[in-house]
Design an enzyme around this catalytic site. Structure first.
Site, PDB file in Angstrom:
ATOM      1  N   SER A   1       0.784  -1.075  -0.057  1.00 46.16           N
ATOM      2  CA  SER A   1       0.010   0.001   0.149  1.00 46.16           C
ATOM      3  C   SER A   1       0.913   1.178   0.046  1.00 46.16           C
ATOM      4  O   SER A   1       2.017   1.244   0.852  1.00 46.16           O
ATOM      5  CB  SER A   1      -0.923   0.012   1.274  1.00 46.16           C
ATOM      6  OG  SER A   1      -1.652   1.329   1.437  1.00 46.16           O
TER       7      SER A   1
ATOM      8  N   TYR B   1      -1.736  -0.475  10.268  1.00 44.68           N
ATOM      9  CA  TYR B   1      -1.965  -0.715   8.852  1.00 44.68           C
ATOM     10  C   TYR B   1      -0.746  -0.349   8.213  1.00 44.68           C
ATOM     11  O   TYR B   1      -0.259  -0.939   7.370  1.00 44.68           O
ATOM     12  CB  TYR B   1      -3.026  -0.218   8.370  1.00 44.68           C
ATOM     13  CG  TYR B   1      -3.298  -0.532   7.040  1.00 44.68           C
ATOM     14  CD1 TYR B   1      -3.887  -2.012   6.484  1.00 44.68           C
ATOM     15  CD2 TYR B   1      -3.265   0.316   6.129  1.00 44.68           C
ATOM     16  CE1 TYR B   1      -4.124  -2.168   5.374  1.00 44.68           C
ATOM     17  CE2 TYR B   1      -3.255  -0.017   4.339  1.00 44.68           C
ATOM     18  CZ  TYR B   1      -3.805  -1.131   4.073  1.00 44.68           C
ATOM     19  OH  TYR B   1      -3.968  -1.290   2.908  1.00 44.68           O
TER      20      TYR B   1
END
Length: 267
Positions: free
Chosen positions: A150, A163
């Site tokens: 990501s 995350y």
């Protein structure tokens, strides 16, 4: 689309029931894959829809339920490819998050959040590579692993601190495994930005998601809120023969988000 460059491929996609995982599974089938193994954790009905779309392109779809955070499940998922004798491409797409977008609120997350996200996003991907290694090495060409990381792991933004940290760890692990598993296996990662999928709707009201989408369109250089299909092409490229000399790469696919939010020009 690059014709039938996946002709005869055996593909395994974790987290393949919806969103980016589904888009990858369908894209590889459309490009000629012989078989697509679709892993899902809990969304059986959605996984069955992915299988239907895969089969509409002439590929065999194999559904396997399992949590990649559990090593035994990873071994069972990889074993679904044994009848085909190899895995040509493993897409480590399964992932979870904890929504705590205000990173300054340190009490919004705890140690258990970190452990759960790392268990799936990092350890799970590692376990899948380990479980699939022999099958990835069994083909005539180098097996390909594509990790879904990501932009959060590059810039420290995203749904929460755990995350972002887990995706940063995945990027580092991509480098380690690319070095360790060459020349028989290539390992790369994609780093998507915002993807317009039901992922956000699970934790936010529709109007909040709509505002987020409009904000992304305004702030990205390409003025786009990417769909799963927009991102899938980049992931599939990294598993294709066109990238046969690419390993240890992290490819940002974020409509330019990493360039920053201000337009700069020389005057």
């Amino acid at each position: 689309m690059a014709g039938k460059d996946f002709d005869g491929f055996v593909v395994l996609v974790t987290g393949g029931s919806t969103g980016l995982g589904r888009a990858i599974a369908v894209e590889t089938a459309a490009r000629g894959a012989e078989a697509v193994i679709i892993n899902y954790a809990s969304s059986q009905a959605e996984a069955e829809e992915t299988a239907r779309q895969v089969e509409s392109h002439g590929a065999q779809a194999v559904l396997v339920q399992g949590d990649v955070g559990e090593d035994a499940d990873c071994r069972r998922i990889a074993a679904a490819a044994e009848p085909f004798g190899r895995i040509d491409a493993l897409f480590n797409n399964a992932g979870v998050t904890k929504f705590a977008p205000n990173h300054a609120d340190l009490d919004a997350v705890n140690a258990d959040d970190f452990l759960r996200l790392y268990q799936v996003n990092v350890v799970g991907a590692f376990q899948m590579v380990r479980a699939a290694r022999a099958l990835l090495e069994a083909g005539d060409r180098a097996g390909a692993v594509v990790n879904t990381a990501s932009i959060a792991g590059v810039t420290g933004i995203g749904s929460s601190v755990p995350y972002a940290a887990s995706k940063g760890a995945m990027n580092t692990m991509t480098l380690s495994l690319a070095r360790a598993l060459a020349p028989k296996i290539r390992v790369n990662a994609i780093c998507p930005g915002f993807i317009d999928t039901p992922w956000f709707g699970k934790a936010m009201p529709d109007d909040t998601v709509a505002r987020m989408r409009e904000g992304v369109i305004r702030s990205t250089p390409l003025q786009a809120a990417s769909t799963a299909e927009d991102i899938a092409g980049a992931a599939v490229f990294l598993a294709s023969p066109a990238s046969r000399h690419v390993t240890g790469e992290t490819l940002l696919v974020d409509a330019g988000t990493h360039l920053g939010f201000a337009s700069l020009s020389m005057r």
